[in-house]
Design a protein around this motif. Structure first.
Motif, mmCIF file in Angstrom:
data_model
loop_
_atom_site.group_PDB
_atom_site.id
_atom_site.type_symbol
_atom_site.label_atom_id
_atom_site.label_comp_id
_atom_site.label_asym_id
_atom_site.label_seq_id
_atom_site.Cartn_x
_atom_site.Cartn_y
_atom_site.Cartn_z
ATOM 1 N N ASN A 182 0.852 -1.193 0.000
ATOM 2 C CA ASN A 182 0.000 0.000 0.000
ATOM 3 C C ASN A 182 0.891 1.248 0.000
ATOM 4 O OD1 ASN A 182 0.882 0.254 2.638
ATOM 5 N ND2 ASN A 182 -1.145 0.291 3.561
ATOM 6 N N LYS A 232 -0.252 3.715 8.044
ATOM 7 C CA LYS A 232 -1.330 2.741 7.898
ATOM 8 C C LYS A 232 -0.820 1.574 7.059
ATOM 9 C CE LYS A 232 -5.253 5.882 8.406
ATOM 10 N NZ LYS A 232 -6.520 6.385 7.805
ATOM 11 N N LYS A 238 -0.931 -2.988 6.229
ATOM 12 C CA LYS A 238 -1.739 -4.209 6.207
ATOM 13 C C LYS A 238 -0.833 -5.425 6.374
ATOM 14 C CE LYS A 238 -5.372 -2.497 3.085
ATOM 15 N NZ LYS A 238 -6.100 -2.774 1.813
ATOM 16 N N GLN A 295 -6.603 -8.539 4.413
ATOM 17 C CA GLN A 295 -5.893 -8.215 5.657
ATOM 18 C C GLN A 295 -6.342 -6.850 6.173
ATOM 19 O OE1 GLN A 295 -3.779 -10.636 7.031
ATOM 20 N NE2 GLN A 295 -4.689 -11.755 5.319
ATOM 21 N N GLU A 333 -6.411 -3.174 7.661
ATOM 22 C CA GLU A 333 -5.459 -2.065 7.706
ATOM 23 C C GLU A 333 -5.593 -1.349 9.040
ATOM 24 O OE1 GLU A 333 -4.345 0.869 4.301
ATOM 25 O OE2 GLU A 333 -5.933 1.854 5.464
ATOM 26 N N TRP A 377 -8.171 -4.139 15.133
ATOM 27 C CA TRP A 377 -8.072 -4.941 13.913
ATOM 28 C C TRP A 377 -8.546 -6.383 14.140
ATOM 29 C CZ3 TRP A 377 -5.310 -9.423 13.288
ATOM 30 C CH2 TRP A 377 -4.395 -9.753 14.296
#
Length: 234
Positions: free
Chosen positions: A119, A168, A170, A180, A182, A205
């Motif tokens: 990401n 941020k 994952k 998954q 984040e 999470w």
């Protein structure tokens, strides 16, 4: 004759006494409980779904319990001994990454690429970590949050670069069958240079991952749920 002999062997050495109207035995007895099934271990949600749909071992009503982001169990109702048959248990296979552990830049770079889904923030961190030029890590500001490091910013340019924080990311923390989650992390560096990530979402999470696991199983076992054969809880 044989029956009497077996009864004698079973009771051999067992002596009872009457004391104030109560019967006491010199040997402790244990009730033989009904045998239960031991769970088959699989390592994906799809494996658990395939087992349940196959009805390989039983056709009775089952419950699926999402225990955690990395563990799901499938078992029967209680039997006469208040025990259950555990038919299948799914355990996620996860890469090795330790939050709160300090890594050197090379190892941290490898971990970011192998243990995290790509990401924007991951790519920013890779660019900084892969271009660190000196061992000095500077803390700027008076809040203890912002940091700068000396890194390459061009073909021959070296200057102070601000470390992104919080980030941020994952990481692979649950079954690969689902996306998954984040969440935010604190990215810190110190002299060495060394790099570390610290979890910063209070474990939220985990609830997200467990909800996604439940949704996945409900979609895959929709027919069995409608027929009243499966109950799923998280």
């Amino acid at each position: 004759m044989i029956k009497e002999a077996l009864e004698y062997l079973v009771n051999m050495g067992n002596v009872t006494h009457e004391v104030d109207g109560w019967t006491y035995s010199t040997k402790q007895l244990h009730r033989v409980e009904w045998p239960t099934a031991k769970a088959l271990e699989v390592y994906s949600l799809s494996g658990l779904v395939e087992y349940v749909k196959s009805k390989f071992d039983t056709n009775e009503k089952l419950m699926i319990h999402v225990v955690s982001p990395t563990e799901v169990r499938c078992f029967s109702a209680l039997n006469s001994d208040c025990n259950r048959d555990h038919y299948v248990e799914a355990k996620a296979m996860l890469p090795d990454f330790s939050f709160g552990w300090w890594y050197d830049p090379e190892e941290f770079n490898i971990k970011l690429q192998s243990c995290f889904v790509e990401n924007e923030d991951r790519n920013k961190m890779l660019k900084i970590v892969g271009n660190i030029k000196e061992e000095v890590v500077k803390t700027v500001g008076d809040d203890g949050v912002s940091q700068t490091v000396v890194a390459k910013t061009g073909v021959a340019t070296v200057e102070n670069v601000k470390v992104p924080n919080p980030v941020k990311l994952k990481p692979y923390r649950t079954f690969v069958d689902i996306a998954q989650p984040e969440s935010e992390f604190i990215f810190r560096m110190k002299n060495g240079p060394l790099c570390a990530l610290f979890e910063a979402d209070g474990g939220a999470w985990k609830l997200e991952a467990m909800g996604d696991i439940q949704e996945y199983l409900e979609n895959q076992l929709q027919q069995e749920i409608e027929e009243g054969k499966i109950v799923i809880i998280a």
